[in-house]
Design an enzyme around this catalytic site. Sequence first.
Site, PDB file in Angstrom:
ATOM      1  N   ARG A 195       4.964   4.261   4.078  1.00 17.69           N
ATOM      2  CA  ARG A 195       5.209   3.162   5.005  1.00 17.69           C
ATOM      3  C   ARG A 195       5.719   1.954   4.223  1.00 17.69           C
ATOM      4  O   ARG A 195       5.087   1.533   3.261  1.00 17.69           O
ATOM      5  CB  ARG A 195       3.894   2.819   5.709  1.00 17.69           C
ATOM      6  CG  ARG A 195       4.037   2.575   7.157  1.00 17.69           C
ATOM      7  CD  ARG A 195       2.728   2.481   7.856  1.00 17.69           C
ATOM      8  NE  ARG A 195       1.793   1.509   7.327  1.00 17.69           N
ATOM      9  CZ  ARG A 195       0.839   0.935   8.045  1.00 17.69           C
ATOM     10  NH1 ARG A 195       0.725   1.230   9.324  1.00 17.69           N
ATOM     11  NH2 ARG A 195      -0.007   0.090   7.509  1.00 17.69           N
ATOM     12  N   THR A 215       7.968  -3.718   6.698  1.00 22.36           N
ATOM     13  CA  THR A 215       8.334  -3.389   8.081  1.00 22.36           C
ATOM     14  C   THR A 215       7.347  -2.445   8.764  1.00 22.36           C
ATOM     15  O   THR A 215       7.400  -2.277   9.980  1.00 22.36           O
ATOM     16  CB  THR A 215       9.710  -2.697   8.098  1.00 22.36           C
ATOM     17  OG1 THR A 215       9.583  -1.453   7.378  1.00 22.36           O
ATOM     18  CG2 THR A 215      10.784  -3.553   7.435  1.00 22.36           C
ATOM     19  N   ASP A 231      -7.062   1.352   3.153  1.00 22.59           N
ATOM     20  CA  ASP A 231      -5.901   2.187   2.823  1.00 22.59           C
ATOM     21  C   ASP A 231      -6.415   3.516   2.263  1.00 22.59           C
ATOM     22  O   ASP A 231      -6.909   3.588   1.136  1.00 22.59           O
ATOM     23  CB  ASP A 231      -5.028   1.456   1.795  1.00 22.59           C
ATOM     24  CG  ASP A 231      -3.728   2.199   1.513  1.00 22.59           C
ATOM     25  OD1 ASP A 231      -3.776   3.443   1.347  1.00 22.59           O
ATOM     26  OD2 ASP A 231      -2.674   1.544   1.469  1.00 22.59           O
ATOM     27  N   ASP A 259      -4.985   4.766  -1.153  1.00 19.44           N
ATOM     28  CA  ASP A 259      -5.484   3.987  -2.293  1.00 19.44           C
ATOM     29  C   ASP A 259      -6.939   4.316  -2.592  1.00 19.44           C
ATOM     30  O   ASP A 259      -7.345   4.431  -3.749  1.00 19.44           O
ATOM     31  CB  ASP A 259      -5.343   2.485  -2.011  1.00 19.44           C
ATOM     32  CG  ASP A 259      -3.905   2.013  -2.143  1.00 19.44           C
ATOM     33  OD1 ASP A 259      -3.078   2.745  -2.738  1.00 19.44           O
ATOM     34  OD2 ASP A 259      -3.609   0.908  -1.651  1.00 19.44           O
TER      35      ASP A 259
HETATM   36  C1  PRP Z   1      -0.610   5.578   5.588  1.00 14.02           C
HETATM   37  C2  PRP Z   1      -1.362   6.703   6.273  1.00 14.02           C
HETATM   38  C3  PRP Z   1      -0.347   7.255   7.236  1.00 14.02           C
HETATM   39  C4  PRP Z   1       0.412   6.029   7.642  1.00 14.02           C
HETATM   40  C5  PRP Z   1      -0.119   5.547   8.951  1.00 14.02           C
HETATM   41  O1  PRP Z   1       0.169   6.082   4.558  1.00 14.02           O
HETATM   42  O2  PRP Z   1      -1.860   7.665   5.396  1.00 14.02           O
HETATM   43  O3  PRP Z   1       0.510   8.226   6.680  1.00 14.02           O
HETATM   44  O4  PRP Z   1       0.190   5.037   6.617  1.00 14.02           O
HETATM   45  O5  PRP Z   1       0.608   4.452   9.397  1.00 14.02           O
HETATM   46  P1  PRP Z   1       1.575   4.503  10.654  1.00 14.02           P
HETATM   47  O6  PRP Z   1       0.858   5.257  11.727  1.00 14.02           O
HETATM   48  O7  PRP Z   1       1.751   3.035  10.979  1.00 14.02           O
HETATM   49  O8  PRP Z   1       2.855   5.145  10.227  1.00 14.02           O
HETATM   50  P2  PRP Z   1       0.989   5.166   3.556  1.00 14.02           P
HETATM   51  O9  PRP Z   1       2.383   4.946   4.044  1.00 14.02           O
HETATM   52  O10 PRP Z   1       0.207   3.938   3.219  1.00 14.02           O
HETATM   53  O11 PRP Z   1       1.176   6.079   2.283  1.00 14.02           O
HETATM   54  P3  PRP Z   1       0.090   6.730   1.287  1.00 14.02           P
HETATM   55  O12 PRP Z   1      -0.616   7.795   2.056  1.00 14.02           O
HETATM   56  O13 PRP Z   1       0.958   7.270   0.190  1.00 14.02           O
HETATM   57  O14 PRP Z   1      -0.838   5.636   0.819  1.00 14.02           O
END
Ligand code: PRP
Length: 215
Positions: A110, A114, A206, A209
């Site tokens: 993500r 944005t 998160d 993380d």
């Molecule tokens: C987080 C989570 C989802 C997403 C959810 O991942 O694990 O994949 O965000 O958000 P959304 O419903 O608004 O799309 P992230 O992009 O932080 O990546 P990561 O798992 O690598 O930390």
Amino acid sequence: MSETRPDVKNLHVVDGPLSQHKLAVLRDERTRTPDFRQAMKELALIMVAEATRSMPTRPVSIRTPLTETEVEEISGPVCLVPVLRAGLGMLDGALALLPTATVGFMGLQRDEETALPVEYYVNLPSNLDEYLVLVLDPMLATGGSLSATIDKLKEEGATWISCLHAVAAVPGVERLTREHPDVTFYAAAVDPELDDRSFIVPGLGDAGDRLYGTL
Ligand code: PRP
């Protein structure tokens, strides 16, 4: 904890005592990475048990130590698709119950400005139409990442998709159940809102993380 449950038939809230206990560990800010990872794995086991209730089985004749009898075996292949990174935290638990499952990967990040998903790695098996596809991602926030994942899976032929989450937020649930009424969603909890960074509130922070110590 207050919880809002959108009244949609393709959302299942897995709210038994075991899932809620694991979720309590995950939500607690004092839980450190090793315990967080363990609780996520255990929650994945519970979620997989729920999400496979509608899997087909076939009768097989065997002998118990006492007599001949007929038992049921799972029939039909399963493909697990963790959404990187955080979905990897659910993969070992899912594989513990489904050791012969095929594993595909969706790499999405993500954008922190944005909140839109950016695809960086995709590796899916061919013939996805033959599988029950279980998408693993602890967090369903805005729904952007999951929507992109489901679009990709359908493009690749998937027709039977279920998605497993630790926490889903109402805005994401509303979006996904509207956009994909043919997909089934399982969450241990549905949280009411997102903050101004699109983090789920109360949520668990998160997940990626906390799983991998990159706080
Ligand atoms: C987080 C989570 C989802 C997403 C959810 O991942 O694990 O994949 O965000 O958000 P959304 O419903 O608004 O799309 P992230 O992009 O932080 O990546 P990561 O798992 O690598 O930390």
